[in-house]
Design a protein around this motif. Structure first.
Motif, mmCIF file in Angstrom:
data_model
loop_
_atom_site.group_PDB
_atom_site.id
_atom_site.type_symbol
_atom_site.label_atom_id
_atom_site.label_comp_id
_atom_site.label_asym_id
_atom_site.label_seq_id
_atom_site.Cartn_x
_atom_site.Cartn_y
_atom_site.Cartn_z
ATOM 1 N N GLY A 163 0.784 -1.341 -0.010
ATOM 2 C CA GLY A 163 0.135 0.133 0.077
ATOM 3 C C GLY A 163 0.937 1.363 0.012
ATOM 4 O O GLY A 163 0.294 2.264 -0.464
ATOM 5 N N ARG A 169 3.943 2.200 -5.043
ATOM 6 C CA ARG A 169 3.097 2.608 -5.980
ATOM 7 C C ARG A 169 3.578 2.278 -7.447
ATOM 8 O O ARG A 169 4.783 2.654 -7.714
ATOM 9 C CB ARG A 169 2.463 4.242 -6.038
ATOM 10 N N LYS A 223 -1.611 1.032 -6.302
ATOM 11 C CA LYS A 223 -1.052 0.648 -4.687
ATOM 12 C C LYS A 223 -0.551 -0.910 -5.287
ATOM 13 O O LYS A 223 -1.153 -1.611 -5.749
ATOM 14 C CB LYS A 223 -1.874 0.825 -3.796
ATOM 15 N N THR A 226 0.924 -4.598 -4.106
ATOM 16 C CA THR A 226 0.628 -5.569 -3.007
ATOM 17 C C THR A 226 1.725 -6.624 -2.779
ATOM 18 O O THR A 226 2.301 -6.871 -3.689
ATOM 19 C CB THR A 226 -0.486 -6.163 -3.030
ATOM 20 N N ALA A 262 4.979 8.049 -0.304
ATOM 21 C CA ALA A 262 4.804 6.904 -1.274
ATOM 22 C C ALA A 262 6.048 6.245 -1.512
ATOM 23 O O ALA A 262 7.209 7.231 -1.594
ATOM 24 C CB ALA A 262 4.071 6.802 -2.296
#
Length: 492
Positions: A300, A303, A317, A319, A466
């Motif tokens: 999450g 990216r 996002k 995983t 991110a």
């Protein structure tokens, strides 16, 4: 049996006790039933059913007594759940059945739904059909209710007096202390202290709950800890030596929190910090936080930086996924499939990605720790709080002396109370900031390895928006940190 002996009375017994003590063995209601059975034999009555409400108050409107409600229903119908006729009711005392006028009226209506019933309690056989008995019963209920309220008032006054003297008032041994409620339990107090530090560092209460369950810790009542019970332990002002009544700290004549006679586990500064942290997490939701625990560090947070055919960036996002068994590492990060909104084109090796981002974050946190070494300045509104407290005290003194009437007193009191409450909240927030500043001075590198996954994720999200992962092209290519682009929060 009834057909053979028309004079036989089939009676039911009702037993209730408000507090079953610590052992919860129901001995109180069992004693009542035994005595009632003995009395039934004296009158040649047959007990056909026993109703029991153990550990339940009859004076509190919020308490539902299931068996009492069943008794009323069965009395109205005229038979027990098994179909036996009900010719009478037995109780150890009338206040076992009812303590409120509404319950007395409901009981009398259900009892008198059929004729010729008998009733027996500590006063012997009572004729509930007699003229004026309804009023007599209401008088008894009123006296019982008055006595209950007196006891409650005496209990409240006793609790407050003991709190003002700094004495422990808990009926149960608080978790973290020994049976004397004053001396610390070395194992439990250490667990609390560690939990406070971990939550301040970003751990979730769910993690603390799981850890305490695995360690076999039990609440003071012998139950496994749940989310709410752990939360209550961590925000209890007892941890720092303070006492709370009805949501407010107990204070002395100078408006300072009274310190109890028991040993404290943490400092007041840390208690303000942990309380602010937990309430901040739960603000607005009313639901336990921290239930979702990720398996991988950067799920999450990563990216996808793949450029699509239309020239836009995927930005989905990524995983964490388990790596194939033949690979040397255990997990990787993958952009979601197209059906889930991703492009499924970007994949990064998990262990090296985690190691690189952790190294960057630790360096960033160390820099912030250095910047936080300066002391948070003293709270600047202490004089405002003192003036507000003194104004309230002066108003109360004038009222007590009769210099102002009730209307003037209660008209001017609420604004002062609101002002004091706002200032105290601001003071608590400031103390929490000071505690966080002190915690920021820890050796980040040394403590990082001891952090839980959730704590690490919290720390990462504190400094990073991110991490954009750019695809490395086709084929098995060497891991390239240049394809990982951290997006720092302001000041980074």
């Amino acid at each position: 049996m009834v057909a053979a002996d028309p004079t036989l009375k089939c009676v039911v017994c009702y037993a209730r006790i408000s507090f079953d003590g610590r052992v919860k063995d129901a001995h109180g209601v069992e004693d009542q039933h035994r005595d009632m059975t003995g009395n039934a034999k004296k009158f040649n009555w047959l007990v056909v059913y026993r109703y029991t409400d153990n550990d339940k108050s009859a004076s509190k409107e919020t308490v539902v007594r299931d068996d009492f409600e069943q008794l009323l229903s069965d009395l109205t119908v005229g038979t027990t759940p098994e179909g036996y006729p009900i010719h009478g009711v037995m109780a150890a005392n009338d206040d076992r059945l009812y303590r409120r006028p509404s319950d007395w009226e409901r009981y009398l209506k259900a009892f008198s739904a059929h004729e010729d019933r008998v009733y027996h309690d500590s006063n012997g056989i009572q004729d509930l059909y007699a003229e004026g008995f309804e009023i007599k019963g209401l008088v008894g209920v009123a006296m019982s209710l008055s006595e209950t309220r007196k006891k409650q008032r005496r209990t409240r006054n006793s609790h407050r007096s003991r709190a003002l003297r700094g004495q422990p008032v808990a009926a149960w041994r608080p978790f973290g202390w020994q049976d004397d409620k004053i001396t610390l339990d070395p194992v439990e107090s250490r667990a609390i202290r560690q939990a406070v530090d971990d939550v301040l560092a970003g751990a979730s209460i769910s993690e603390i709950t799981r850890r305490w369950k695995e360690a076999g810790y039990l609440t003071s009542r012998g139950n496994l800890f749940q989310y709410q019970s752990v939360k209550q332990v961590l925000i209890n002002p007892r941890l720092c030596g303070y006492r709370e009544l009805k949501g407010e700290l107990v204070r002395d004549g100078d408006d300072q929190p009274i310190v109890g006679t028991w040993e404290a586990i943490i400092t007041p500064k840390k208690w303000y910090a942990i309380t602010a942290k937990i309430r901040e997490r739960g603000h607005g939701s009313g639901l336990p936080r921290g239930g979702l625990v990720h398996k991988y560090l950067l799920t999450g947070i990563m990216r996808c930086g793949n450029v699509l055919e239309d020239g836009t960036t995927c930005n989905n996002k990524m995983t964490g996924v388990k790596a194939n068994d033949w690979l040397k590492y255990r997990h990787g990060y993958l952009c979601k499939k197209t059906v889930d909104g991703g492009c499924n084109r970007t994949y990064k090796r998990g262990d090296k990605t985690d190691e690189y981002i952790e190294r960057l974050v630790i360096a960033k946190l160390k820099a912030e720790a250095e910047a936080a070494r300066e002391e948070v300045p003293e709270w600047s509104r202490a004089d405002d709080l003192e003036r507000a407290v003194q104004s309230r005290k002066a108003l109360e003194q004038r009222w007590q002396k009769g210099e102002i009437d009730d209307e003037a007193f209660f008209r001017n009191l609420p604004p002062l109370e609101t002002r004091i409450k706002e200032l105290r909240a601001d003071q608590a927030h400031h103390l929490a900031l000071k505690a966080e500043a002190e915690a920021a001075r820890e050796d980040v590198t040394a403590s990082w390895g001891d952090k839980t996954l959730t704590q690490k994720r919290t720390a990462i999200k504190k400094v990073l928006h991110a991490v954009i992962a750019v695809p490395g092209g086709k084929g098995n290519k060497a891991f390239d940190v240049e394809l990982l682009k951290p997006v720092w929060r302001s000041g980074g």
